[in-house]
Design an enzyme around this catalytic site. Structure first.
Site, short mmCIF file in Angstrom:
data_model
loop_
_atom_site.label_atom_id
_atom_site.label_comp_id
_atom_site.label_asym_id
_atom_site.label_seq_id
_atom_site.Cartn_x
_atom_site.Cartn_y
_atom_site.Cartn_z
N LYS A 1 -2.10 -1.48 -3.90
CA LYS A 1 -2.96 -0.31 -3.84
C LYS A 1 -2.15 0.96 -3.91
O LYS A 1 -1.14 1.03 -3.20
CB LYS A 1 -3.74 -0.36 -2.51
N LYS B 1 0.86 -1.18 0.00
CA LYS B 1 0.00 0.00 0.00
C LYS B 1 0.89 1.22 0.00
O LYS B 1 1.69 1.43 0.91
CB LYS B 1 -0.90 0.00 1.24
C1 PBG Z 1 -7.20 3.64 5.43
C2 PBG Z 1 -7.65 3.37 4.03
C3 PBG Z 1 -7.51 4.28 2.99
C4 PBG Z 1 -8.11 3.70 1.87
C5 PBG Z 1 -8.58 2.44 2.25
N1 PBG Z 1 -8.28 2.25 3.60
C6 PBG Z 1 -6.97 5.66 2.98
C7 PBG Z 1 -5.65 5.94 3.53
O1 PBG Z 1 -4.79 5.07 3.67
O2 PBG Z 1 -5.44 7.10 3.87
C8 PBG Z 1 -8.20 4.39 0.53
C9 PBG Z 1 -9.17 3.87 -0.45
C10 PBG Z 1 -9.46 4.78 -1.59
O3 PBG Z 1 -8.84 5.84 -1.79
O4 PBG Z 1 -10.36 4.43 -2.36
N2 PBG Z 1 -6.91 2.65 6.27
#
Ligand code: PBG
Length: 332
Positions: free
Chosen positions: A254, A200
């Site tokens: 991601k 991520k």
């Molecule tokens: C946070 C989380 C995020 C997303 C999914 N879980 C945002 C972040 O890490 O700040 C983002 C998903 C998206 O942008 O569609 N745990």
């Protein structure tokens, strides 16, 4: 005229007729490949539109269940839940995250009562519950790895007890997958899968999601001390190796489209169930461009999602999941 002036090999012959193209196509997208992320709020009020994500809403509980029914009926087999909790419940330690009667456990129970076979995936991270908007617990100005894991294991156990099929740690702490696996097994939840957000990235493409949950970091800086640097590829393989070693069942990359090289490398190297998340900023780009008439929404979205499959994804989290499944159903 000699025959040799014609090409001996004609690649175009495979493209001459639609029926030939249908038979030789290497990758396909189906509604079963798609996971629908959904937002739920904890108030009694109506659904709330999310301006930067047209077509997406923060649902109240009954509407969330209905929305799950729409996904299931269209052929989508899994939803991923994201709670928008009231500011009054946000604390430094994010304790509302493991409240057995909290919003997520309630949502799981309501969905499972009506759609028992729809897979429910829950996000394991503290940001929606953190008064600072961080995924973990801050100690001396830093998100503290071990303190955060102590919280995450409670959150994961709470979701599993409520009936979540998969818990999805999205926090990027080191060692959290192994810790969650042990706690789930000890609590008798050995069939609950762990869907690890393994690679991520600290991405600017999460902007609309943070609007949706009002979860942008308020203090403690951005998330670059735990989410990955977008310049790194080899490091993603290391993260995936660690999570698999600790017991992750599914792994995720991601965001999606800018990181398909990572998907490819992860699938080639490990050959395990691999997913990517077409995140909120990607969705917003398709919505904005198609609303202006600059791109054909259905054609571009389907092409992008097929690209995920070709890169090696077993499935994709996408805000378009139900729409795509319904487009397929309309076409027959
Ligand atoms: C946070 C989380 C995020 C997303 C999914 N879980 C945002 C972040 O890490 O700040 C983002 C998903 C998206 O942008 O569609 N745990």
């Amino acid at each position: 005229m000699t025959l040799s002036q014609y090409p001996a090999r004609r690649a175009r012959r495979l493209r001459t007729r639609g029926s030939v193209r249908d038979l030789v196509r290497e990758h396909r997208l189906s509604s079963n490949d798609l996971i629908q992320p959904l937002f739920v709020h904890d108030g009694p009020g109506p659904d709330e539109a999310i301006p930067s994500m047209p077509g997406m809403f923060r649902h109240n509980l009954p509407s969330l269940v209905q929305r799950c029914g729409r996904a299931w009926d269209a052929g989508v087999r899994a939803v991923a839940l994201f709670p928008k909790v009231n500011d009054g419940l946000k604390t430094l330690d994010g304790a509302a995250a493991w409240d057995a009667s909290g919003l997520v456990p309630q949502a799981i129970a309501a969905i499972k009562a009506k759609y028992p076979e729809l897979l429910v995936i829950t996000d394991v991270a503290l940001d929606p519950y953190s008064s600072l908007g961080q995924d973990g617990i801050m100690v001396d100005g830093e998100v503290h790895n071990e303190r955060t894991i102590e919280a995450l294991v409670q959150q994961a156990a709470c979701h599993a007890a409520a009936g979540a099929d998969l818990v999805a740690p999205s926090d990027m702490m080191d060692g959290r997958v192994g810790a969650i696996r042990r706690v789930l097994d000890d609590a008798g939840h050995s069939d609950t899968l762990i869907f690890a957000y393994s690679a991520k990235y600290a991405s600017a493409f999460y902007g609309p999601f943070r609007d949706a949950l009002d979860s942008a970091p308020r203090k403690g800086g951005d998330k670059r001390t735990y989410q990955m640097d977008p310049g790194n590829g080899d490091e993603a393989l290391q993260e995936v190796a660690l999570d698999l070693d600790e017991g992750a069942d599914w792994i995720m990359v991601k965001p999606g489209m800018p990181y398909l090289d990572i998907v490819w490398r992860v699938k080639q190297k490990f050959g395990r169930p691999t997913f990517a998340y077409q995140v909120s900023g990607e969705y917003a780009m398709f919505k904005a461009a198609s609303a202006n008439g600059w791109i054909d929404e259905q054609a571009t979205v389907l092409e992008a999602l097929l690209g995920f499959k070709r890169a090696g994804c077993d499935g994709v989290l996408t805000y378009y999941a139900t729409d795509v499944a319904e487009w397929f159903a309309e076409r027959g």
